[in-house]
Design a protein around this motif. Structure first.
Motif, PDB file in Angstrom:
ATOM      1  N   VAL A 157     -47.014 -18.457 -13.282  1.00  0.00           N
ATOM      2  CA  VAL A 157     -47.974 -19.358 -12.635  1.00  0.00           C
ATOM      3  C   VAL A 157     -47.436 -19.747 -11.261  1.00  0.00           C
ATOM      4  O   VAL A 157     -46.309 -20.255 -11.144  1.00  0.00           O
ATOM      5  N   PHE A 158     -48.216 -19.519 -10.243  1.00  0.00           N
ATOM      6  CA  PHE A 158     -47.842 -19.860  -8.871  1.00  0.00           C
ATOM      7  C   PHE A 158     -48.881 -20.798  -8.265  1.00  0.00           C
ATOM      8  O   PHE A 158     -49.926 -21.056  -8.845  1.00  0.00           O
ATOM      9  N   GLY A 159     -48.570 -21.255  -7.044  1.00  0.00           N
ATOM     10  CA  GLY A 159     -49.562 -21.947  -6.251  1.00  0.00           C
ATOM     11  C   GLY A 159     -49.628 -23.444  -6.466  1.00  0.00           C
ATOM     12  O   GLY A 159     -48.752 -24.048  -7.086  1.00  0.00           O
ATOM     13  N   LYS A 216     -53.288 -22.310 -19.504  1.00  0.00           N
ATOM     14  CA  LYS A 216     -52.583 -21.033 -19.475  1.00  0.00           C
ATOM     15  C   LYS A 216     -52.428 -20.559 -20.910  1.00  0.00           C
ATOM     16  O   LYS A 216     -51.917 -21.286 -21.757  1.00  0.00           O
ATOM     17  N   CYS A 217     -52.900 -19.348 -21.207  1.00  0.00           N
ATOM     18  CA  CYS A 217     -52.715 -18.815 -22.555  1.00  0.00           C
ATOM     19  C   CYS A 217     -51.990 -17.473 -22.465  1.00  0.00           C
ATOM     20  O   CYS A 217     -52.326 -16.625 -21.638  1.00  0.00           O
ATOM     21  N   MET A 218     -50.982 -17.337 -23.303  1.00  0.00           N
ATOM     22  CA  MET A 218     -50.150 -16.129 -23.288  1.00  0.00           C
ATOM     23  C   MET A 218     -49.556 -15.950 -24.679  1.00  0.00           C
ATOM     24  O   MET A 218     -49.637 -16.838 -25.523  1.00  0.00           O
ATOM     25  N   THR A 219     -48.958 -14.768 -24.912  1.00  0.00           N
ATOM     26  CA  THR A 219     -48.435 -14.491 -26.237  1.00  0.00           C
ATOM     27  C   THR A 219     -46.921 -14.334 -26.225  1.00  0.00           C
ATOM     28  O   THR A 219     -46.294 -14.305 -25.162  1.00  0.00           O
ATOM     29  N   THR A 220     -46.348 -14.245 -27.420  1.00  0.00           N
ATOM     30  CA  THR A 220     -44.896 -14.311 -27.572  1.00  0.00           C
ATOM     31  C   THR A 220     -44.233 -12.965 -27.811  1.00  0.00           C
ATOM     32  O   THR A 220     -43.046 -12.809 -27.533  1.00  0.00           O
ATOM     33  N   ALA A 221     -44.972 -11.983 -28.354  1.00  0.00           N
ATOM     34  CA  ALA A 221     -44.327 -10.728 -28.755  1.00  0.00           C
ATOM     35  C   ALA A 221     -45.306  -9.567 -28.685  1.00  0.00           C
ATOM     36  O   ALA A 221     -45.965  -9.227 -29.664  1.00  0.00           O
ATOM     37  N   GLY A 222     -45.432  -8.953 -27.515  1.00  0.00           N
ATOM     38  CA  GLY A 222     -46.292  -7.788 -27.347  1.00  0.00           C
ATOM     39  C   GLY A 222     -47.755  -8.153 -27.359  1.00  0.00           C
ATOM     40  O   GLY A 222     -48.243  -8.895 -26.499  1.00  0.00           O
ATOM     41  N   ALA A 223     -48.497  -7.637 -28.348  1.00  0.00           N
ATOM     42  CA  ALA A 223     -49.921  -7.921 -28.455  1.00  0.00           C
ATOM     43  C   ALA A 223     -50.136  -9.355 -28.929  1.00  0.00           C
ATOM     44  O   ALA A 223     -49.209 -10.057 -29.314  1.00  0.00           O
ATOM     45  N   TRP A 224     -51.406  -9.777 -28.949  1.00  0.00           N
ATOM     46  CA  TRP A 224     -51.727 -11.121 -29.446  1.00  0.00           C
ATOM     47  C   TRP A 224     -51.675 -11.145 -30.970  1.00  0.00           C
ATOM     48  O   TRP A 224     -51.159 -12.081 -31.567  1.00  0.00           O
ATOM     49  N   VAL A 268     -43.094 -25.728 -17.832  1.00  0.00           N
ATOM     50  CA  VAL A 268     -42.830 -26.565 -16.652  1.00  0.00           C
ATOM     51  C   VAL A 268     -43.742 -26.168 -15.500  1.00  0.00           C
ATOM     52  O   VAL A 268     -44.292 -27.028 -14.795  1.00  0.00           O
ATOM     53  N   ASN A 269     -43.915 -24.870 -15.297  1.00  0.00           N
ATOM     54  CA  ASN A 269     -44.816 -24.422 -14.233  1.00  0.00           C
ATOM     55  C   ASN A 269     -46.236 -24.940 -14.452  1.00  0.00           C
ATOM     56  O   ASN A 269     -46.964 -25.196 -13.490  1.00  0.00           O
ATOM     57  N   CYS A 270     -46.636 -25.070 -15.700  1.00  0.00           N
ATOM     58  CA  CYS A 270     -47.952 -25.647 -16.001  1.00  0.00           C
ATOM     59  C   CYS A 270     -47.965 -27.154 -15.752  1.00  0.00           C
ATOM     60  O   CYS A 270     -48.876 -27.683 -15.115  1.00  0.00           O
ATOM     61  N   VAL A 271     -46.962 -27.839 -16.259  1.00  0.00           N
ATOM     62  CA  VAL A 271     -46.916 -29.301 -16.163  1.00  0.00           C
ATOM     63  C   VAL A 271     -47.008 -29.769 -14.717  1.00  0.00           C
ATOM     64  O   VAL A 271     -47.755 -30.697 -14.401  1.00  0.00           O
ATOM     65  N   VAL A 272     -46.248 -29.139 -13.828  1.00  0.00           N
ATOM     66  CA  VAL A 272     -46.211 -29.614 -12.438  1.00  0.00           C
ATOM     67  C   VAL A 272     -47.481 -29.240 -11.679  1.00  0.00           C
ATOM     68  O   VAL A 272     -47.693 -29.726 -10.563  1.00  0.00           O
ATOM     69  N   ARG A 273     -48.326 -28.389 -12.289  1.00  0.00           N
ATOM     70  CA  ARG A 273     -49.603 -28.017 -11.662  1.00  0.00           C
ATOM     71  C   ARG A 273     -50.787 -28.624 -12.399  1.00  0.00           C
ATOM     72  O   ARG A 273     -51.932 -28.213 -12.189  1.00  0.00           O
ATOM     73  N   ARG A 321     -41.033 -21.646  -7.993  1.00  0.00           N
ATOM     74  CA  ARG A 321     -39.724 -21.300  -8.551  1.00  0.00           C
ATOM     75  C   ARG A 321     -38.599 -22.233  -8.130  1.00  0.00           C
ATOM     76  O   ARG A 321     -37.459 -22.027  -8.532  1.00  0.00           O
ATOM     77  N   ARG A 322     -38.897 -23.244  -7.351  1.00  0.00           N
ATOM     78  CA  ARG A 322     -37.827 -24.127  -6.883  1.00  0.00           C
ATOM     79  C   ARG A 322     -37.963 -25.551  -7.412  1.00  0.00           C
ATOM     80  O   ARG A 322     -37.075 -26.055  -8.083  1.00  0.00           O
ATOM     81  N   VAL A 323     -39.055 -26.198  -7.103  1.00  0.00           N
ATOM     82  CA  VAL A 323     -39.178 -27.600  -7.475  1.00  0.00           C
ATOM     83  C   VAL A 323     -40.645 -27.968  -7.693  1.00  0.00           C
ATOM     84  O   VAL A 323     -41.537 -27.421  -7.031  1.00  0.00           O
ATOM     85  N   GLY A 324     -40.873 -28.835  -8.659  1.00  0.00           N
ATOM     86  CA  GLY A 324     -42.216 -29.334  -8.906  1.00  0.00           C
ATOM     87  C   GLY A 324     -42.135 -30.772  -9.395  1.00  0.00           C
ATOM     88  O   GLY A 324     -41.055 -31.247  -9.792  1.00  0.00           O
TER      89      GLY A 324
END
Length: 460
Positions: free
Chosen positions: A279-281, A291-299, A322-327, A378-381
């Motif tokens: 997650v950027f921006g 944000k939805c994503m999986t843990t091991a290959g396919a869903w 963390v990238n989600c929380v700060v955004r 990638r640095r601070v949020g």
């Protein structure tokens, strides 16, 4: 169909505040595809005909049989809670059309008919017993219906099942739509309060967008009187004035506060950012993003990914959260239980390891809002609550000191390293404050809590 014709308002941000407060949930993809363990798109990817795919639910002698003999949703809920998650979302029906509940439609292909069990009912009870909010995933498409690829009966989309254009497919598509109305009505009316709904697969023939298919699905408040794919009156729900309800009309009639995404052709209450990409921006300030994503290959359960060790690492979970929380986003992290109903131990272990960090840093996660300043990738949020700003130092940040933007409206009066509790020094310089003395920490992510002289007002 234009949004203004759909007739259903979005929930406001106050209705969705719990999602922004809770931050982190467990997604669960579980169904017949767990048997072979080659992902949730198995039926489509391998072009498996409906009659052969059905054997996954009925052939008890097969090593690919969906046994569900160790299905224990209370264990899932405990893992979620111990990992720092605060809601769950289960695939009540995926694109293969198999329902984990008692489908009331004659065409319904369901666990009640194959296993004599309503898995959704047990799941909902387990969520509530653990104090977790309840989410349900539902796919309006079904590869079991040739009409899904050929809704008009004269223009069949490319597909792996050998379906070709046939005039009978128009009514077959109508039956698919009708089953959806029967199924969703059952899901939103039978199990008590549902907090979170995840539609997936509203597009037709896997072409175009979900919104492009609204003319067929009728996802708004009311059904159109002259729609070419009418629903049998026995499956239609009506409002107090007798008007036939469309899909979101049905949902809102029973679950007025359930938050819903836009993947059925309706505008939706929240937005999804799907996939494992970073997650950027800037802060997502206009809408609520998940944000939805999986843990091991396919869903769905993926034997290959597990055998090759392609399992998410604890620090990767922490970084994504963390990238989600700060955004001002939330994270819905998926697991794929096996054919017995067991979440793979290697996945459970990595969730628990990340959960230990989350528990120690919970002040900087739950109940916060992204900001008041924009993150640096990638640095601070930053996130905040009341008169405290939590500063997240991310994987590319180096050193034990960081700068705080200088703001004329409020000023820092004390700072602490959240992992050690140690007080940090604050020095005022030209146009900024510098905070010094941060420890290295056990994760690439470190957190400082800065107390300000006044409350920072949230957007929601």
């Amino acid at each position: 169909m234009p949004v203004e014709q759909l007739g259903i308002r979005q929930l406001d941000n106050r209705d969705m505040a719990w999602l922004l407060d809770d931050k982190y949930g467990m997604f669960i993809h579980w169904g017949l595809y767990a048997g072979p363990g080659r992902g949730e798109w198995l039926m489509h990817n391998e072009g498996i005909p409906t009659d052969r795919y059905r054997l996954l639910a009925t052939d008890r002698e097969s090593n690919d049989y969906f046994a569900a003999d160790r299905y224990d949703p209370a264990a899932w809920a405990k893992l979620a809670k111990d990992s720092g998650m605060r809601w769950m979302c289960l695939t009540a029906r995926h694109h293969d059309g198999y329902c984990l509940f008692d489908s009331p439609h004659p065409n319904g292909f369901s666990s009640m008919r194959t296993h004599g069990r309503d898995f959704v009912e047990d799941y909902v009870k387990a969520c509530r017993a653990a104090g977790l909010k309840v989410g349900l995933y539902y796919s309006p498409l079904s590869w079991r219906y040739p009409g899904y690829y050929d809704v008009t009966g004269d223009d069949c989309n490319s597909n792996p099942f050998g379906y070709e254009a046939d005039a009978s497919h128009k009514d077959n598509a109508r039956l698919m739509k009708e089953e959806n109305y029967a199924n969703v009505r059952r899901l939103v009316s039978r199990y008590g309060k549902i907090d979170h709904v995840f539609w997936d697969g509203g597009w037709l023939g896997q072409q175009g967008t979900d919104a492009d298919a609204a003319y067929f699905h009728e996802p708004g408040r009311y059904l159109a009187p002259n729609n070419a794919w009418p629903i049998d009156p026995q499956y239609i729900e009506r409002d107090a004035e007798g008007r036939p309800l469309g899909m979101m009309g049905v949902v809102r009639a029973h679950q007025p506060k359930a938050m819903v995404n836009p993947r059925y052709g309706w505008i939706g209450d929240y937005r999804d950012e799907e996939g494992g990409h970073e997650v950027f921006g800037p802060i997502r300030s206009k809408d609520v993003y998940q944000k939805c994503m999986t843990t091991a290959g396919a869903w769905g359960y993926d034997r290959g990914a597990l055998a090759e060790g392609r399992v998410i690492k604890p620090h990767e979970i922490v970084e994504m959260l963390v990238n989600c929380v700060v955004r001002d986003m939330v994270l819905l992290l998926n697991v794929g239980p096996d054919r017995h109903g067991v979440i793979p131990p290697e996945v459970a272990d990595t969730l628990l390891a990340a959960g230990r960090w989350i528990e120690s840093m919970k002040e900087s996660i739950y109940g916060t809002r992204g900001g008041p300043w924009q993150p640096e990738d990638r640095r601070v949020g930053y996130c905040y609550r009341g008169d405290r700003v939590c500063v997240h130092l991310m994987k590319e940040f180096r050193g034990d000191a960081f700068a705080l933007p200088f703001d004329q409206g409020f000023k820092p009066i004390r700072a602490n390293d959240l992992s050690t509790g140690q007080e940090l020094s604050i020095n005022k310089g030209e146009g900024k404050y510098t905070v010094e003395g941060m420890s290295e920490g056990s994760m690439p992510n470190r957190v400082a809590v800065v107390l300000y002289d006044r409350e920072i007002l949230p957007r929601y």
